[in-house]
Scaffold this motif. Structure first.
Motif, PDB file in Angstrom:
ATOM      1  N   SER A   1      27.681-115.506 -34.480  1.00  0.00           N
ATOM      2  CA  SER A   1      26.266-115.828 -34.587  1.00  0.00           C
ATOM      3  C   SER A   1      25.726-116.371 -33.266  1.00  0.00           C
ATOM      4  O   SER A   1      24.635-115.999 -32.840  1.00  0.00           O
ATOM      5  CB  SER A   1      26.051-116.851 -35.702  1.00  0.00           C
ATOM      6  N   GLY A   2      26.498-117.232 -32.614  1.00  0.00           N
ATOM      7  CA  GLY A   2      26.076-117.751 -31.321  1.00  0.00           C
ATOM      8  C   GLY A   2      25.853-116.636 -30.313  1.00  0.00           C
ATOM      9  O   GLY A   2      24.817-116.567 -29.645  1.00  0.00           O
ATOM     10  N   LYS A   3      26.823-115.741 -30.231  1.00  0.00           N
ATOM     11  CA  LYS A   3      26.738-114.621 -29.286  1.00  0.00           C
ATOM     12  C   LYS A   3      25.583-113.686 -29.630  1.00  0.00           C
ATOM     13  O   LYS A   3      24.778-113.325 -28.760  1.00  0.00           O
ATOM     14  CB  LYS A   3      28.065-113.850 -29.309  1.00  0.00           C
ATOM     15  N   GLN A   4      25.476-113.319 -30.885  1.00  0.00           N
ATOM     16  CA  GLN A   4      24.450-112.363 -31.282  1.00  0.00           C
ATOM     17  C   GLN A   4      23.038-112.932 -31.158  1.00  0.00           C
ATOM     18  O   GLN A   4      22.105-112.199 -30.821  1.00  0.00           O
ATOM     19  CB  GLN A   4      24.698-111.890 -32.711  1.00  0.00           C
ATOM     20  N   ASN A   5      22.866-114.210 -31.414  1.00  0.00           N
ATOM     21  CA  ASN A   5      21.539-114.803 -31.291  1.00  0.00           C
ATOM     22  C   ASN A   5      21.087-114.926 -29.845  1.00  0.00           C
ATOM     23  O   ASN A   5      19.891-114.862 -29.573  1.00  0.00           O
ATOM     24  CB  ASN A   5      21.470-116.146 -32.020  1.00  0.00           C
ATOM     25  N   ILE A   6      22.024-115.059 -28.926  1.00  0.00           N
ATOM     26  CA  ILE A   6      21.656-115.016 -27.505  1.00  0.00           C
ATOM     27  C   ILE A   6      21.139-113.623 -27.163  1.00  0.00           C
ATOM     28  O   ILE A   6      20.091-113.472 -26.535  1.00  0.00           O
ATOM     29  CB  ILE A   6      22.847-115.404 -26.611  1.00  0.00           C
ATOM     30  N   ALA A   7      21.869-112.605 -27.593  1.00  0.00           N
ATOM     31  CA  ALA A   7      21.451-111.221 -27.332  1.00  0.00           C
ATOM     32  C   ALA A   7      20.112-110.916 -27.988  1.00  0.00           C
ATOM     33  O   ALA A   7      19.189-110.384 -27.348  1.00  0.00           O
ATOM     34  CB  ALA A   7      22.517-110.249 -27.832  1.00  0.00           C
ATOM     35  N   GLU A   8      19.977-111.264 -29.258  1.00  0.00           N
ATOM     36  CA  GLU A   8      18.748-110.982 -29.986  1.00  0.00           C
ATOM     37  C   GLU A   8      17.569-111.761 -29.397  1.00  0.00           C
ATOM     38  O   GLU A   8      16.461-111.240 -29.278  1.00  0.00           O
ATOM     39  CB  GLU A   8      18.924-111.331 -31.463  1.00  0.00           C
ATOM     40  N   GLY A   9      17.827-113.000 -29.014  1.00  0.00           N
ATOM     41  CA  GLY A   9      16.767-113.820 -28.426  1.00  0.00           C
ATOM     42  C   GLY A   9      16.267-113.260 -27.117  1.00  0.00           C
ATOM     43  O   GLY A   9      15.058-113.239 -26.850  1.00  0.00           O
ATOM     44  N   LYS A  10      17.181-112.777 -26.305  1.00  0.00           N
ATOM     45  CA  LYS A  10      16.780-112.196 -25.017  1.00  0.00           C
ATOM     46  C   LYS A  10      15.912-110.967 -25.233  1.00  0.00           C
ATOM     47  O   LYS A  10      14.894-110.782 -24.563  1.00  0.00           O
ATOM     48  CB  LYS A  10      18.017-111.857 -24.188  1.00  0.00           C
ATOM     49  N   GLU A  11      16.299-110.126 -26.168  1.00  0.00           N
ATOM     50  CA  GLU A  11      15.508-108.928 -26.450  1.00  0.00           C
ATOM     51  C   GLU A  11      14.158-109.288 -27.064  1.00  0.00           C
ATOM     52  O   GLU A  11      13.129-108.742 -26.698  1.00  0.00           O
ATOM     53  CB  GLU A  11      16.289-107.972 -27.350  1.00  0.00           C
ATOM     54  N   ALA A  12      14.161-110.232 -28.009  1.00  0.00           N
ATOM     55  CA  ALA A  12      12.907-110.654 -28.641  1.00  0.00           C
ATOM     56  C   ALA A  12      11.994-111.331 -27.628  1.00  0.00           C
ATOM     57  O   ALA A  12      10.766-111.283 -27.753  1.00  0.00           O
ATOM     58  CB  ALA A  12      13.190-111.592 -29.805  1.00  0.00           C
ATOM     59  N   GLY A  13      12.592-111.943 -26.618  1.00  0.00           N
ATOM     60  CA  GLY A  13      11.825-112.635 -25.594  1.00  0.00           C
ATOM     61  C   GLY A  13      10.954-111.716 -24.764  1.00  0.00           C
ATOM     62  O   GLY A  13      10.037-112.181 -24.077  1.00  0.00           O
ATOM     63  N   LEU A  14      11.193-110.431 -24.836  1.00  0.00           N
ATOM     64  CA  LEU A  14      10.339-109.485 -24.124  1.00  0.00           C
ATOM     65  C   LEU A  14       8.936-109.493 -24.705  1.00  0.00           C
ATOM     66  O   LEU A  14       7.968-109.172 -24.027  1.00  0.00           O
ATOM     67  CB  LEU A  14      10.933-108.072 -24.194  1.00  0.00           C
TER      68      LEU A  14
ATOM     69  N   SER B   1      25.190-117.223 -20.115  1.00  0.00           N
ATOM     70  CA  SER B   1      25.342-117.759 -21.468  1.00  0.00           C
ATOM     71  C   SER B   1      25.923-116.707 -22.416  1.00  0.00           C
ATOM     72  O   SER B   1      26.759-117.031 -23.271  1.00  0.00           O
ATOM     73  CB  SER B   1      24.013-118.284 -22.008  1.00  0.00           C
ATOM     74  N   TYR B   2      25.518-115.457 -22.263  1.00  0.00           N
ATOM     75  CA  TYR B   2      26.048-114.404 -23.120  1.00  0.00           C
ATOM     76  C   TYR B   2      27.518-114.129 -22.790  1.00  0.00           C
ATOM     77  O   TYR B   2      28.348-113.977 -23.690  1.00  0.00           O
ATOM     78  CB  TYR B   2      25.238-113.114 -23.000  1.00  0.00           C
ATOM     79  N   ARG B   3      27.844-114.089 -21.510  1.00  0.00           N
ATOM     80  CA  ARG B   3      29.244-113.837 -21.113  1.00  0.00           C
ATOM     81  C   ARG B   3      30.159-114.952 -21.613  1.00  0.00           C
ATOM     82  O   ARG B   3      31.264-114.696 -22.082  1.00  0.00           O
ATOM     83  CB  ARG B   3      29.343-113.649 -19.607  1.00  0.00           C
TER      84      ARG B   3
ATOM     85  N   ALA C   1      29.517-116.817 -24.244  1.00  0.00           N
ATOM     86  CA  ALA C   1      29.535-116.666 -25.697  1.00  0.00           C
ATOM     87  C   ALA C   1      30.544-115.595 -26.118  1.00  0.00           C
ATOM     88  O   ALA C   1      31.220-115.749 -27.142  1.00  0.00           O
ATOM     89  CB  ALA C   1      28.143-116.333 -26.212  1.00  0.00           C
ATOM     90  N   GLU C   2      30.641-114.526 -25.349  1.00  0.00           N
ATOM     91  CA  GLU C   2      31.651-113.489 -25.630  1.00  0.00           C
ATOM     92  C   GLU C   2      33.053-114.073 -25.535  1.00  0.00           C
ATOM     93  O   GLU C   2      33.908-113.791 -26.375  1.00  0.00           O
ATOM     94  CB  GLU C   2      31.534-112.329 -24.641  1.00  0.00           C
ATOM     95  N   GLN C   3      33.285-114.891 -24.512  1.00  0.00           N
ATOM     96  CA  GLN C   3      34.593-115.515 -24.348  1.00  0.00           C
ATOM     97  C   GLN C   3      34.892-116.459 -25.511  1.00  0.00           C
ATOM     98  O   GLN C   3      36.017-116.488 -26.019  1.00  0.00           O
ATOM     99  CB  GLN C   3      34.661-116.265 -23.020  1.00  0.00           C
ATOM    100  N   ILE C   4      33.892-117.220 -25.928  1.00  0.00           N
ATOM    101  CA  ILE C   4      34.068-118.129 -27.067  1.00  0.00           C
ATOM    102  C   ILE C   4      34.422-117.329 -28.318  1.00  0.00           C
ATOM    103  O   ILE C   4      35.329-117.706 -29.074  1.00  0.00           O
ATOM    104  CB  ILE C   4      32.809-118.991 -27.287  1.00  0.00           C
ATOM    105  N   TYR C   5      33.742-116.229 -28.535  1.00  0.00           N
ATOM    106  CA  TYR C   5      34.038-115.382 -29.702  1.00  0.00           C
ATOM    107  C   TYR C   5      35.472-114.856 -29.641  1.00  0.00           C
ATOM    108  O   TYR C   5      36.227-114.946 -30.609  1.00  0.00           O
ATOM    109  CB  TYR C   5      33.043-114.224 -29.785  1.00  0.00           C
ATOM    110  N   ASP C   6      35.855-114.301 -28.482  1.00  0.00           N
ATOM    111  CA  ASP C   6      37.200-113.738 -28.329  1.00  0.00           C
ATOM    112  C   ASP C   6      38.278-114.810 -28.522  1.00  0.00           C
ATOM    113  O   ASP C   6      39.272-114.593 -29.225  1.00  0.00           O
ATOM    114  CB  ASP C   6      37.367-113.084 -26.963  1.00  0.00           C
ATOM    115  N   LEU C   7      38.076-115.972 -27.909  1.00  0.00           N
ATOM    116  CA  LEU C   7      39.058-117.051 -28.017  1.00  0.00           C
ATOM    117  C   LEU C   7      39.110-117.617 -29.437  1.00  0.00           C
ATOM    118  O   LEU C   7      40.192-117.965 -29.926  1.00  0.00           O
ATOM    119  CB  LEU C   7      38.752-118.155 -27.010  1.00  0.00           C
ATOM    120  N   THR C   8      37.978-117.681 -30.092  1.00  0.00           N
ATOM    121  CA  THR C   8      37.963-118.168 -31.475  1.00  0.00           C
ATOM    122  C   THR C   8      38.710-117.200 -32.387  1.00  0.00           C
ATOM    123  O   THR C   8      39.479-117.636 -33.254  1.00  0.00           O
ATOM    124  CB  THR C   8      36.516-118.375 -31.959  1.00  0.00           C
ATOM    125  N   SER C   9      38.511-115.917 -32.189  1.00  0.00           N
ATOM    126  CA  SER C   9      39.247-114.922 -32.981  1.00  0.00           C
ATOM    127  C   SER C   9      40.749-115.086 -32.774  1.00  0.00           C
ATOM    128  O   SER C   9      41.523-115.097 -33.740  1.00  0.00           O
ATOM    129  CB  SER C   9      38.822-113.509 -32.601  1.00  0.00           C
TER     130      SER C   9
END
Length: 104
Positions: free
Chosen positions: A51-64, A16-18, A20-28
């Motif tokens: 926001s989509g990409k960063q919230n996946i990253a933040e959620g994974k870390e917070a999920g610890l 999902s993060y990978r 999301a990175e592609q979506i960010y790059d393509l959107t830019s």
């Protein structure tokens, strides 16, 4: 000794993060190529993708520590991508295109 925290995982390895990175790059790229830089939609689309990409990253870390927080942040990411999708659909609609057809 058992840890009170859930097992750690690198968010960068999540599919999902990978994606999301592609979506960010393509959107830019899309915004730079097809929209005027002064158009407010550019900022909104790039921010939604980020926001989509960063919230996946933040959620994974917070999920610890908190699965509830991870789920909430994952839902925020989903909402950001829904907003971004609506912007892409608006782009097609106002240019006479339909989803799945591309655009002129």
């Amino acid at each position: 000794m058992a840890s009170l925290l859930r097992p750690s995982g690198d968010y960068r390895s999540l599919l999902s993060y990978r994606k999301a990175e592609q979506i960010y790059d393509l959107t830019s790229y899309f915004c730079k190529t097809y929209l005027l830089s002064r158009d407010r939609t550019v900022d909104q689309m790039i921010q939604a993708a980020r926001s989509g990409k960063q919230n996946i990253a933040e959620g994974k870390e917070a999920g610890l520590v908190s699965m509830e927080t991870e789920i909430k942040l994952t839902n925020v990411a989903r909402a950001s991508f829904d907003e971004l999708l609506a912007d892409y659909e608006d782009f097609l609609r106002v240019r006479g295109g339909r989803v799945g057809e591309g655009f002129p």
